[in-house]
Design a protein around this motif. Structure first.
Motif, PDB file in Angstrom:
ATOM      1  N   ALA A 149     -32.509  13.310 -30.424  1.00  0.00           N
ATOM      2  CA  ALA A 149     -31.208  13.045 -29.856  1.00  0.00           C
ATOM      3  C   ALA A 149     -31.218  13.801 -28.405  1.00  0.00           C
ATOM      4  N   PRO A 150     -31.145  12.935 -27.535  1.00  0.00           N
ATOM      5  CA  PRO A 150     -31.113  13.864 -25.944  1.00  0.00           C
ATOM      6  C   PRO A 150     -29.406  14.296 -25.945  1.00  0.00           C
ATOM      7  N   VAL A 151     -29.481  15.359 -25.397  1.00  0.00           N
ATOM      8  CA  VAL A 151     -28.340  16.134 -25.172  1.00  0.00           C
ATOM      9  C   VAL A 151     -28.094  16.025 -23.654  1.00  0.00           C
ATOM     10  N   PRO A 152     -26.825  15.578 -23.169  1.00  0.00           N
ATOM     11  CA  PRO A 152     -26.494  15.467 -21.624  1.00  0.00           C
ATOM     12  C   PRO A 152     -27.013  16.916 -20.838  1.00  0.00           C
ATOM     13  N   ARG A 157     -25.772  24.161 -21.787  1.00  0.00           N
ATOM     14  CA  ARG A 157     -25.111  25.409 -21.780  1.00  0.00           C
ATOM     15  C   ARG A 157     -23.956  25.545 -22.467  1.00  0.00           C
ATOM     16  N   GLY A 158     -23.741  27.023 -23.160  1.00  0.00           N
ATOM     17  CA  GLY A 158     -22.342  27.269 -23.392  1.00  0.00           C
ATOM     18  C   GLY A 158     -21.986  26.756 -24.831  1.00  0.00           C
ATOM     19  N   VAL A 159     -20.796  26.299 -24.938  1.00  0.00           N
ATOM     20  CA  VAL A 159     -20.298  25.971 -26.357  1.00  0.00           C
ATOM     21  C   VAL A 159     -21.163  24.646 -26.984  1.00  0.00           C
ATOM     22  N   PHE A 160     -21.540  23.850 -26.196  1.00  0.00           N
ATOM     23  CA  PHE A 160     -22.261  22.590 -26.799  1.00  0.00           C
ATOM     24  C   PHE A 160     -23.491  22.978 -27.525  1.00  0.00           C
ATOM     25  N   ALA A 161     -24.114  23.480 -26.915  1.00  0.00           N
ATOM     26  CA  ALA A 161     -25.521  23.911 -27.491  1.00  0.00           C
ATOM     27  C   ALA A 161     -25.273  24.788 -28.786  1.00  0.00           C
ATOM     28  N   GLN A 162     -24.334  25.820 -28.848  1.00  0.00           N
ATOM     29  CA  GLN A 162     -23.995  26.587 -29.931  1.00  0.00           C
ATOM     30  C   GLN A 162     -23.536  25.735 -30.830  1.00  0.00           C
ATOM     31  N   LEU A 163     -22.732  24.855 -30.684  1.00  0.00           N
ATOM     32  CA  LEU A 163     -22.013  24.206 -31.941  1.00  0.00           C
ATOM     33  C   LEU A 163     -22.946  23.188 -32.295  1.00  0.00           C
ATOM     34  N   ALA A 164     -23.824  22.709 -31.524  1.00  0.00           N
ATOM     35  CA  ALA A 164     -24.821  21.488 -31.867  1.00  0.00           C
ATOM     36  C   ALA A 164     -25.798  22.127 -33.082  1.00  0.00           C
ATOM     37  N   LEU A 170     -24.741  21.590 -41.089  1.00  0.00           N
ATOM     38  CA  LEU A 170     -23.726  20.795 -41.817  1.00  0.00           C
ATOM     39  C   LEU A 170     -23.995  19.237 -42.060  1.00  0.00           C
ATOM     40  N   ALA A 171     -24.998  18.681 -41.287  1.00  0.00           N
ATOM     41  CA  ALA A 171     -25.340  17.298 -41.309  1.00  0.00           C
ATOM     42  C   ALA A 171     -25.608  16.870 -42.742  1.00  0.00           C
ATOM     43  N   PRO A 172     -26.378  17.749 -43.719  1.00  0.00           N
ATOM     44  CA  PRO A 172     -26.541  17.353 -44.958  1.00  0.00           C
ATOM     45  C   PRO A 172     -25.212  16.893 -45.722  1.00  0.00           C
ATOM     46  N   GLN A 173     -24.247  17.672 -45.452  1.00  0.00           N
ATOM     47  CA  GLN A 173     -22.661  17.534 -46.256  1.00  0.00           C
ATOM     48  C   GLN A 173     -22.113  16.263 -45.719  1.00  0.00           C
ATOM     49  N   LEU A 174     -22.461  15.789 -44.329  1.00  0.00           N
ATOM     50  CA  LEU A 174     -21.772  14.551 -44.199  1.00  0.00           C
ATOM     51  C   LEU A 174     -22.461  13.407 -44.668  1.00  0.00           C
ATOM     52  N   LEU A 175     -23.673  13.650 -44.594  1.00  0.00           N
ATOM     53  CA  LEU A 175     -24.782  12.452 -45.005  1.00  0.00           C
ATOM     54  C   LEU A 175     -24.095  12.411 -46.401  1.00  0.00           C
ATOM     55  N   TRP A 247     -22.618  13.051 -30.661  1.00  0.00           N
ATOM     56  CA  TRP A 247     -24.122  13.260 -30.656  1.00  0.00           C
ATOM     57  C   TRP A 247     -24.833  13.082 -31.850  1.00  0.00           C
ATOM     58  N   MET A 248     -24.241  13.638 -33.150  1.00  0.00           N
ATOM     59  CA  MET A 248     -24.913  13.573 -34.277  1.00  0.00           C
ATOM     60  C   MET A 248     -25.109  12.122 -34.852  1.00  0.00           C
ATOM     61  N   LEU A 249     -23.784  11.311 -34.870  1.00  0.00           N
ATOM     62  CA  LEU A 249     -23.938  10.107 -35.313  1.00  0.00           C
ATOM     63  C   LEU A 249     -24.757   9.211 -34.656  1.00  0.00           C
ATOM     64  N   ASP A 250     -24.659   9.440 -33.156  1.00  0.00           N
ATOM     65  CA  ASP A 250     -25.487   8.612 -32.143  1.00  0.00           C
ATOM     66  C   ASP A 250     -27.082   8.987 -32.618  1.00  0.00           C
ATOM     67  N   GLY A 251     -27.345   9.980 -32.662  1.00  0.00           N
ATOM     68  CA  GLY A 251     -28.747  10.410 -33.399  1.00  0.00           C
ATOM     69  C   GLY A 251     -29.258   9.702 -34.447  1.00  0.00           C
ATOM     70  N   LEU A 252     -28.260   9.846 -35.376  1.00  0.00           N
ATOM     71  CA  LEU A 252     -28.583   9.161 -36.757  1.00  0.00           C
ATOM     72  C   LEU A 252     -28.746   7.640 -36.605  1.00  0.00           C
ATOM     73  N   ALA A 253     -27.753   7.025 -35.861  1.00  0.00           N
ATOM     74  CA  ALA A 253     -27.703   5.777 -35.669  1.00  0.00           C
ATOM     75  C   ALA A 253     -29.089   5.069 -35.048  1.00  0.00           C
ATOM     76  N   ALA A 254     -29.420   5.860 -34.050  1.00  0.00           N
ATOM     77  CA  ALA A 254     -30.759   5.525 -33.330  1.00  0.00           C
ATOM     78  C   ALA A 254     -31.980   5.534 -34.091  1.00  0.00           C
ATOM     79  N   VAL A 255     -32.086   6.191 -35.032  1.00  0.00           N
ATOM     80  CA  VAL A 255     -33.176   6.187 -36.122  1.00  0.00           C
ATOM     81  C   VAL A 255     -32.934   5.224 -37.242  1.00  0.00           C
ATOM     82  N   GLY A 256     -31.879   4.726 -37.302  1.00  0.00           N
ATOM     83  CA  GLY A 256     -31.691   3.550 -38.411  1.00  0.00           C
ATOM     84  C   GLY A 256     -31.016   4.024 -39.390  1.00  0.00           C
TER      85      GLY A 256
END
Length: 475
Positions: A149-152, A157-164, A170-175, A247-256
């Motif tokens: 999944a590409p990150v812009p 830098r900064g908050v996005f990279a840390q939060l990602a 936490l992705a397994p919980q959402l899935l 970003w997470m949902l787009d990445g999971l959608a792109a792999v089907g």
């Protein structure tokens, strides 16, 4: 688990194989391991799921067949520029699409690296007639979603990279939630789940502040490549969390694995299969003698070295809960006394799960040179829930010993190129001073660490300083 937004088709609201694309919506389980797996009643068989995976990976198969035997690929296994252009021309793809398809082929096992080049993998030969091989191949792509999944660039830098990084844990919980609902879930509901999970992580574990001295857990992070310098605890705003969820949902959608439509997400049949397979794998491991719960402390720690932080913590909690706490703490400290610096860092990560019940034993470990820096940091964290700066806890000698120990973990288990970041993160612009302290630290690995730094550092002056310190290590 693990990526590719950019290719997700928001226009029609469905990723390949997602609900709405004519796919079967029932779930399918699969046990981990080898061999044929009987399919329970009510679940689609591999013959129903494999076409979805084949459709998802059609370009990867085309590129793998076009390539045949390649004499040379780059050091990461990617196509050389001339070959990527040739593949694009031959297959009527853009160069970028050809390179991406090749990356998928590598992950799925359609091609294999050998002797500096690459050639067809066994899965390519089985692709048209072995449905289970196809599904297992797709599963490797699913596991790699975060890598793809590409990150812009502006968000690196900064908050996005840390939060990602935190959100991936936490992705397994959402899935799992999407799997249980078995229908569309509003993005707003998933956003609230992610926000709560991030808040619990932030307030429940106490993040370390920025410091020129590496945290005790940096050995683990550096080897995993999850961070190259101490993390900064930066407050985030709702828009940051929303961007990470997108970003997470787009990445999971792109792999089907899921489809997105009308500001909602829904697992695809392949996504249901993947989540069910992961859940059954966890249950199987927990119920057998081969599970980590039944293993010794060194075996547990060595196994968890390959896990991301979230799953590793879950294993530590289960392992500690399965035995008397005093015995668990004693076994973890004994494992930390060994020669493997990565195991030492992981042992103190596991001791965090035990919490205050381990305090007396850890206080005793302060008297042992090999454990002292880790124990001091652990105790400081217990007393200050708001976060601990190692620079405020460790003296110069302990900090130098910890730096060498952390570098030894990188040297033994990670990419030596990470040593450059390890120097920069701890030297505060004064590498010569850092090297002098390292050579006087008394650490048995000081000479080998400094020699390794000299071999990889791009600055000749810094490399020479490391080499001189290596030659004069105080025994």
């Amino acid at each position: 688990m693990t990526r590719l937004p950019g290719t997700a088709n928001r226009a029609d609201g469905a990723a390949p194989g997602a609900p709405g694309a004519g796919a079967v919506r029932r779930r399918v389980p699969a046990k981990p391991g080898r061999g044929r797996v009987p399919v329970p009643d009510g679940f689609p068989a591999p013959a129903e799921l494999a076409p979805l995976a084949r459709r998802m990976l059609v370009d990867a198969v085309r590129v793998a067949r076009w390539a045949g035997e390649l004499e040379h690929v780059d050091k990461r296994g990617e196509l050389l520029p001339d070959d990527a252009r040739a593949a694009g021309r031959a297959l009527a793809m853009t160069v970028g699409a050809a390179a991406k398809a090749w990356g998928q082929a590598l992950l799925v096992g359609l091609v294999e690296l050998r002797d500096g080049g690459a050639g067809p993998g066994w899965r390519l030969h089985a692709w048209e007639h072995d449905d289970e091989a196809v599904i297992r191949g797709w599963s490797a792509l699913f596991d790699a979603w975060t890598l793809l999944a590409p990150v812009p660039p502006a968000a690196l830098r900064g908050v996005f990279a840390q939060l990602a990084g935190q959100a991936v844990d936490l992705a397994p919980q959402l899935l799992s939630f999407l799997h249980l609902v078995d229908g569309p879930v509003a993005d707003s509901e998933l956003l609230e789940m992610l926000r709560r999970g991030l808040d619990e992580r932030r307030h429940g574990s106490g993040a370390s502040l920025l410091s020129p001295v590496p945290h005790a857990a940096s050995a683990v992070s550096a080897v995993r490549g999850t961070c190259r310098e101490p993390q900064i605890d930066v407050p985030y705003v709702p828009s940051d969390v929303a961007a990470v969820l997108d970003w997470m949902l787009d990445g999971l959608a792109a792999v089907g694995a899921l489809g997105r439509a009308d500001e909602a997400a829904e697992l695809s049949p392949l996504g249901h299969w993947a989540v069910r397979a992961k859940l059954e794998e966890i249950c199987t491991v927990a119920q057998t003698a081969a599970g980590h719960i039944e293993q010794s402390a060194p075996e547990l720690l060595e196994a968890c070295a390959a896990y991301s932080p979230g799953p590793a913590r879950a294993e530590f909690r289960a392992w500690v809960a399965a035995r008397p706490v005093d015995r668990a703490v004693a076994e973890l400290l004994d494992a930390a006394r060994g020669e493997d610096a990565l195991v030492r860092g992981l042992a103190f990560e596991a001791l965090r799960v035990a919490g205050g019940t381990a305090e007396q034993a850890v206080r005793g470990a302060v008297e042992e040179a090999v454990l002292r820096p880790y124990a001091l940091l652990w105790l400081a964290e217990q007393l200050d829930e708001g976060g601990v700066s190692p620079a405020d806890v460790l003296g110069a000698e302990d900090a130098a010993w910890l730096w060498v120990d952390t570098a030894a973990a990188v040297l033994d288990h990670g990419d030596t190129a990470l040593l450059v970041g390890h120097v920069e993160g701890a030297s505060a612009g004064e590498p010569v001073r850092l090297f002098n302290r390292a050579r006087q630290s008394g650490h048995p690995r000081a000479a080998s660490v400094l020699t390794a730094v000299a071999g990889v550092h791009p600055d000749p002056a810094v490399a020479r300083a490391a080499r001189r310190s290596a030659f004069s290590v105080v025994k």
